[in-house]
Design a protein around this motif. Structure first.
Motif, PDB file in Angstrom:
ATOM      1  N   ILE A 182       0.861  -1.187   0.000  1.00 40.02           N
ATOM      2  CA  ILE A 182       0.000   0.000   0.000  1.00 40.02           C
ATOM      3  C   ILE A 182       0.895   1.234   0.000  1.00 40.02           C
ATOM      4  N   LEU A 183       0.677   2.121  -0.975  1.00 43.23           N
ATOM      5  CA  LEU A 183       1.443   3.357  -1.086  1.00 43.23           C
ATOM      6  C   LEU A 183       0.519   4.534  -0.836  1.00 43.23           C
ATOM      7  N   TRP A 184       1.020   5.559  -0.154  1.00 48.95           N
ATOM      8  CA  TRP A 184       0.233   6.728   0.227  1.00 48.95           C
ATOM      9  C   TRP A 184       0.842   7.977  -0.401  1.00 48.95           C
ATOM     10  N   TRP A 185      -0.014   8.871  -0.908  1.00 54.33           N
ATOM     11  CA  TRP A 185       0.430   9.987  -1.734  1.00 54.33           C
ATOM     12  C   TRP A 185      -0.195  11.315  -1.299  1.00 54.33           C
ATOM     13  N   SER A 186       0.541  12.386  -1.563  1.00 60.58           N
ATOM     14  CA  SER A 186       0.015  13.744  -1.417  1.00 60.58           C
ATOM     15  C   SER A 186       0.787  14.638  -2.393  1.00 60.58           C
ATOM     16  N   PRO A 187       0.366  14.660  -3.666  1.00 58.65           N
ATOM     17  CA  PRO A 187       1.131  15.377  -4.701  1.00 58.65           C
ATOM     18  C   PRO A 187       1.048  16.892  -4.566  1.00 58.65           C
ATOM     19  N   ASP A 188       1.998  17.554  -5.190  1.00 62.68           N
ATOM     20  CA  ASP A 188       2.066  19.022  -5.210  1.00 62.68           C
ATOM     21  C   ASP A 188       2.478  19.460  -6.616  1.00 62.68           C
ATOM     22  N   PRO A 189       1.594  20.151  -7.360  1.00 65.30           N
ATOM     23  CA  PRO A 189       0.287  20.657  -6.926  1.00 65.30           C
ATOM     24  C   PRO A 189      -0.771  19.567  -6.973  1.00 65.30           C
ATOM     25  N   ARG A 190      -1.974  19.942  -6.502  1.00 61.59           N
ATOM     26  CA  ARG A 190      -3.128  19.052  -6.488  1.00 61.59           C
ATOM     27  C   ARG A 190      -4.081  19.469  -7.601  1.00 61.59           C
ATOM     28  N   MET A 191      -4.747  18.505  -8.217  1.00 65.36           N
ATOM     29  CA  MET A 191      -5.777  18.808  -9.204  1.00 65.36           C
ATOM     30  C   MET A 191      -7.125  18.880  -8.487  1.00 65.36           C
ATOM     31  N   VAL A 192      -7.846  19.994  -8.664  1.00 70.88           N
ATOM     32  CA  VAL A 192      -9.133  20.180  -8.000  1.00 70.88           C
ATOM     33  C   VAL A 192     -10.153  20.744  -8.991  1.00 70.88           C
ATOM     34  N   PHE A 193     -11.410  20.586  -8.644  1.00 77.22           N
ATOM     35  CA  PHE A 193     -12.509  21.246  -9.340  1.00 77.22           C
ATOM     36  C   PHE A 193     -13.243  22.141  -8.360  1.00 77.22           C
ATOM     37  N   ARG A 194     -13.491  23.369  -8.755  1.00 75.77           N
ATOM     38  CA  ARG A 194     -14.464  24.186  -8.056  1.00 75.77           C
ATOM     39  C   ARG A 194     -15.843  23.726  -8.520  1.00 75.77           C
ATOM     40  N   THR A 195     -16.774  23.582  -7.602  1.00 75.88           N
ATOM     41  CA  THR A 195     -18.067  23.014  -7.985  1.00 75.88           C
ATOM     42  C   THR A 195     -18.901  23.990  -8.819  1.00 75.88           C
ATOM     43  N   ASP A 196     -18.461  25.228  -8.945  1.00 74.66           N
ATOM     44  CA  ASP A 196     -19.141  26.166  -9.849  1.00 74.66           C
ATOM     45  C   ASP A 196     -18.359  26.375 -11.143  1.00 74.66           C
ATOM     46  N   ALA A 197     -17.396  25.496 -11.424  1.00 76.47           N
ATOM     47  CA  ALA A 197     -16.526  25.735 -12.583  1.00 76.47           C
ATOM     48  C   ALA A 197     -16.184  24.473 -13.357  1.00 76.47           C
ATOM     49  N   VAL A 198     -17.097  23.495 -13.376  1.00 76.13           N
ATOM     50  CA  VAL A 198     -16.915  22.342 -14.264  1.00 76.13           C
ATOM     51  C   VAL A 198     -17.274  22.789 -15.675  1.00 76.13           C
ATOM     52  N   HIS A 199     -16.453  22.424 -16.638  1.00 78.26           N
ATOM     53  CA  HIS A 199     -16.649  22.904 -18.016  1.00 78.26           C
ATOM     54  C   HIS A 199     -17.253  21.815 -18.897  1.00 78.26           C
ATOM     55  N   LEU A 200     -18.410  22.108 -19.475  1.00 77.76           N
ATOM     56  CA  LEU A 200     -19.017  21.269 -20.504  1.00 77.76           C
ATOM     57  C   LEU A 200     -19.065  22.093 -21.781  1.00 77.76           C
ATOM     58  N   SER A 201     -18.551  21.542 -22.869  1.00 74.87           N
ATOM     59  CA  SER A 201     -18.472  22.296 -24.113  1.00 74.87           C
ATOM     60  C   SER A 201     -19.872  22.613 -24.649  1.00 74.87           C
ATOM     61  N   THR A 202     -19.943  23.624 -25.495  1.00 73.24           N
ATOM     62  CA  THR A 202     -21.217  24.003 -26.109  1.00 73.24           C
ATOM     63  C   THR A 202     -21.800  22.844 -26.893  1.00 73.24           C
ATOM     64  N   ARG A 203     -20.973  22.145 -27.635  1.00 73.39           N
ATOM     65  CA  ARG A 203     -21.454  21.002 -28.424  1.00 73.39           C
ATOM     66  C   ARG A 203     -21.996  19.906 -27.523  1.00 73.39           C
ATOM     67  N   PHE A 204     -21.277  19.610 -26.432  1.00 76.09           N
ATOM     68  CA  PHE A 204     -21.738  18.558 -25.529  1.00 76.09           C
ATOM     69  C   PHE A 204     -23.061  18.953 -24.875  1.00 76.09           C
ATOM     70  N   ARG A 205     -23.196  20.220 -24.502  1.00 74.60           N
ATOM     71  CA  ARG A 205     -24.456  20.690 -23.910  1.00 74.60           C
ATOM     72  C   ARG A 205     -25.611  20.542 -24.896  1.00 74.60           C
ATOM     73  N   ARG A 206     -25.349  20.840 -26.165  1.00 74.40           N
ATOM     74  CA  ARG A 206     -26.394  20.726 -27.179  1.00 74.40           C
ATOM     75  C   ARG A 206     -26.877  19.280 -27.289  1.00 74.40           C
ATOM     76  N   ASP A 207     -25.940  18.335 -27.305  1.00 69.37           N
ATOM     77  CA  ASP A 207     -26.322  16.923 -27.355  1.00 69.37           C
ATOM     78  C   ASP A 207     -27.039  16.499 -26.065  1.00 69.37           C
ATOM     79  N   LEU A 208     -26.594  17.049 -24.945  1.00 67.37           N
ATOM     80  CA  LEU A 208     -27.162  16.671 -23.651  1.00 67.37           C
ATOM     81  C   LEU A 208     -28.628  17.077 -23.541  1.00 67.37           C
ATOM     82  N   ARG A 209     -29.014  18.161 -24.186  1.00 67.60           N
ATOM     83  CA  ARG A 209     -30.419  18.608 -24.138  1.00 67.60           C
ATOM     84  C   ARG A 209     -31.366  17.547 -24.702  1.00 67.60           C
ATOM     85  N   ARG A 210     -30.855  16.712 -25.594  1.00 72.48           N
ATOM     86  CA  ARG A 210     -31.690  15.673 -26.211  1.00 72.48           C
ATOM     87  C   ARG A 210     -31.528  14.321 -25.516  1.00 72.48           C
ATOM     88  N   SER A 211     -30.736  14.271 -24.465  1.00 71.84           N
ATOM     89  CA  SER A 211     -30.425  13.006 -23.806  1.00 71.84           C
ATOM     90  C   SER A 211     -31.602  12.506 -22.967  1.00 71.84           C
TER      91      SER A 211
END
Length: 251
Positions: free
Chosen positions: A59-88
């Motif tokens: 078992i290996l334990w990690w804490s990288p620097d820098p860290r990859m994070v998402f702000r919950t108000d800043a997930v990016h969905l492309s315009t094309r993907f959103r257009r397809d998603l409307r019909r999903s």
């Protein structure tokens, strides 16, 4: 020259080495050994540490620097993907079948990856955390109820530590991440830990965060009370995500 790592005590309550003492190469490798008991895992996440190892390794334990994070108000969905998603006709739910989501994350092929780090030992550990109410998932299903995407991780306080996501159909993981961000944002949870940077996460809006800032933010949020009934939301159409503003202009 062989890498020398601290060996964790058999006591699951024993402290970890400070995250700041992790190696620079490989980035973030901190310690080895111990176990995957719920108490040790929760202690690790509270201190910005996570397990990551392959079959046959200790078992290996990690804490990288820098860290990859998402702000919950800043997930990016492309315009094309959103257009397809409307019909999903897909729908989004939570914690309906945690075992199926983690199994799909473990077995879905990924470009450039041979095998999986989600070993049977890891799966059993997170299933135990789920039964205790600490690990959660978001499922994306098609009109027939078939699982087409999902994401799982560990929730502590107002902090969500993402572990893995998968797509059974194109875009399934994007929908799962966007749905998770929506649920967390509406509950006042601003941050998702994505652990290690990769191009796919960057395209979805992931950002680098220096480890010291991440440790302070994650520690503060993990110490906050968890919102009530956070994972009890009703199933909703994935098409609702197409019209949401989840990716404001970046500074």
């Amino acid at each position: 020259m062989p890498i020398r790592l601290p060996l964790l005590s058999p006591d699951p309550q024993a402290p970890f080495p400070p995250a700041e003492s992790a190696l620079r190469e490989p980035d973030g490798l901190l310690a080895m050994g111990g176990d995957l008991s719920p108490s040790r895992l929760l202690n690790a996440y509270r201190h910005g540490i996570f397990p990551w190892f392959s079959e046959g390794e200790p078992i290996l334990w990690w804490s990288p620097d820098p860290r990859m994070v998402f702000r919950t108000d800043a997930v990016h969905l492309s315009t094309r993907f959103r257009r397809d998603l409307r019909r999903s006709d897909w729908t989004v739910s939570a914690d309906r079948d945690f075992a199926a989501v983690i199994a799909a994350c473990a077995t879905t092929p990924r470009p450039g990856q041979d095998g999986t780090w989600i070993t049977p030992e890891m799966s059993a550990a997170y299933l135990a955390l789920h039964r205790l109410g600490h690990a959660h998932c978001v499922e994306v299903c098609d009109a027939g109820g078939r699982l087409v995407g999902g994401i799982y991780g560990v929730a502590i306080g107002r902090m969500f530590f993402g572990e893995s996501m998968f797509s059974g159909e194109s875009g399934g993981s994007k929908v799962a991440l966007a749905a998770l961000a929506r649920v967390l944002r509406e509950a006042g949870c601003p941050l998702i830990d994505a652990q290690v940077e990769n191009p796919h996460l960057r395209r979805l809006g992931g950002r680098r965060m220096p480890r010291d800032i991440f440790l302070a933010e994650a520690g503060r949020l993990a110490a906050a009370p968890e919102p009530a009934a956070l994972w009890d939301f009703a199933t909703f159409p994935a098409s609702q995500l197409a019209g949401e503003r989840l990716d404001p202009p970046r500074a």
